[in-house]
Scaffold this active site. Sequence first.
Site, mmCIF file in Angstrom:
data_model
loop_
_atom_site.group_PDB
_atom_site.id
_atom_site.type_symbol
_atom_site.label_atom_id
_atom_site.label_comp_id
_atom_site.label_asym_id
_atom_site.label_seq_id
_atom_site.Cartn_x
_atom_site.Cartn_y
_atom_site.Cartn_z
ATOM 1 N N ASP A 102 -1.132 18.510 60.592
ATOM 2 C CA ASP A 102 -0.112 17.792 59.833
ATOM 3 C C ASP A 102 0.726 16.952 60.801
ATOM 4 O O ASP A 102 0.170 16.264 61.653
ATOM 5 C CB ASP A 102 0.719 18.811 59.036
ATOM 6 C CG ASP A 102 1.692 18.193 58.066
ATOM 7 O OD1 ASP A 102 1.250 17.572 57.093
ATOM 8 O OD2 ASP A 102 2.907 18.340 58.293
ATOM 9 N N TYR A 147 6.448 12.305 47.506
ATOM 10 C CA TYR A 147 7.321 13.342 48.068
ATOM 11 C C TYR A 147 7.980 12.936 49.382
ATOM 12 O O TYR A 147 9.144 13.273 49.635
ATOM 13 C CB TYR A 147 6.557 14.666 48.222
ATOM 14 C CG TYR A 147 5.653 14.761 49.429
ATOM 15 C CD1 TYR A 147 6.070 15.409 50.584
ATOM 16 C CD2 TYR A 147 4.372 14.207 49.420
ATOM 17 C CE1 TYR A 147 5.245 15.501 51.693
ATOM 18 C CE2 TYR A 147 3.542 14.302 50.507
ATOM 19 C CZ TYR A 147 3.976 14.938 51.643
ATOM 20 O OH TYR A 147 3.162 15.017 52.743
ATOM 21 N N TYR A 230 10.275 14.087 58.300
ATOM 22 C CA TYR A 230 10.509 13.157 57.200
ATOM 23 C C TYR A 230 11.563 12.080 57.468
ATOM 24 O O TYR A 230 11.556 11.042 56.808
ATOM 25 C CB TYR A 230 10.863 13.939 55.929
ATOM 26 C CG TYR A 230 9.742 14.869 55.543
ATOM 27 C CD1 TYR A 230 8.526 14.363 55.095
ATOM 28 C CD2 TYR A 230 9.860 16.248 55.698
ATOM 29 C CE1 TYR A 230 7.468 15.202 54.781
ATOM 30 C CE2 TYR A 230 8.810 17.092 55.383
ATOM 31 C CZ TYR A 230 7.624 16.565 54.925
ATOM 32 O OH TYR A 230 6.570 17.392 54.632
ATOM 33 N N HIS A 290 -5.240 20.946 52.414
ATOM 34 C CA HIS A 290 -4.402 20.556 53.545
ATOM 35 C C HIS A 290 -4.174 21.728 54.503
ATOM 36 O O HIS A 290 -3.803 21.531 55.651
ATOM 37 C CB HIS A 290 -3.059 20.028 53.026
ATOM 38 C CG HIS A 290 -2.257 19.278 54.037
ATOM 39 N ND1 HIS A 290 -2.726 18.139 54.664
ATOM 40 C CD2 HIS A 290 -1.012 19.494 54.546
ATOM 41 C CE1 HIS A 290 -1.809 17.683 55.509
ATOM 42 N NE2 HIS A 290 -0.765 18.490 55.456
#
Length: 311
Positions: A102, A147, A230, A290
């Site tokens: 990730d 998201y 993020y 994932h």
Amino acid sequence: MDQIQHKYVDINGLKLHVAEIGTGDKVVLFLHGFPEIWYSWRYQMIAAAKAGYRTIAIDFRGYGESEIPAEPEKATFKDFVDDVVGILDFLQIPKVFIVGKDFGAQVVYTLAILHPERVLGVVTLGIPFIPAALVGQLYSALPQGFYIMRWMFPGRAEADFGRFDVKTVIKKIYILFSGSTVPIAEENQEIMDLIDSAAPLPSWFKEEDLSAYATLYEKSGFSTPLTVPYRSRPADLGEVAEHVSAPTLLIMGGSDYFYKFPGMEEYLTSGAVKHFVPNCDVTVVEEGSHFVQEQFPDLVNEHIISFLGKH
């Protein structure tokens, strides 16, 4: 699990958690993603140690058992890269195989670009190398309910998560990210509304695993995890070219929602990724999500250990 040893090292002014098992001159370092922690590599650590490697997994600053920075909202990808280099220096490890999942893959690639002399080989799961120009293109093709767009603005995710206890938040994210569709909310929804609190966990993710994650997120909170990845820009490479020269293996789940991003499958299957990572081999685990390394640990272990043995 009991044979994995834990310690804390002082790096860049913070106590960072390091989990370790195995011995040997060749070292494998595992870097987690979100909402993961060192624990997400439990199967890979034990398998690599049995194959003869010294195996290390860390919690990034502000994650798991690592110390939270004084101003978590100012954490950056570059901080994470510098922390990894600091850990390698502290442990006197000159070169390492490095595995990232990730957003941890972004840390891996940045390290391989800025410090190629420290990297024997690269394995990433779930996310390939994505050049800066392609990042904007990927996100612009997705709606505002995507998201990542929801979580990049301070306050919204905090309010969304705050309606539930930590264990429920982790459960919802794990179920959501295990799906094969890109998580997108309607205008009148929040991301946590996409999953019912009573929904069952994926069959491969046990209640004891959820408890392990929740216990550590109750300690760390979400301030740093929401900042990186993020709300933090990729590390500035300066004049260094976006080019990873190390031998690289990318493991993608065929049912990974990230694989469904607009243009992603073509980017990988057309060979365009090799413009930036020329020595990259791509392996697709057809039913993998994932969280492919937790869903199909034996298969992923086989791919990783085979790669390590070749290089």
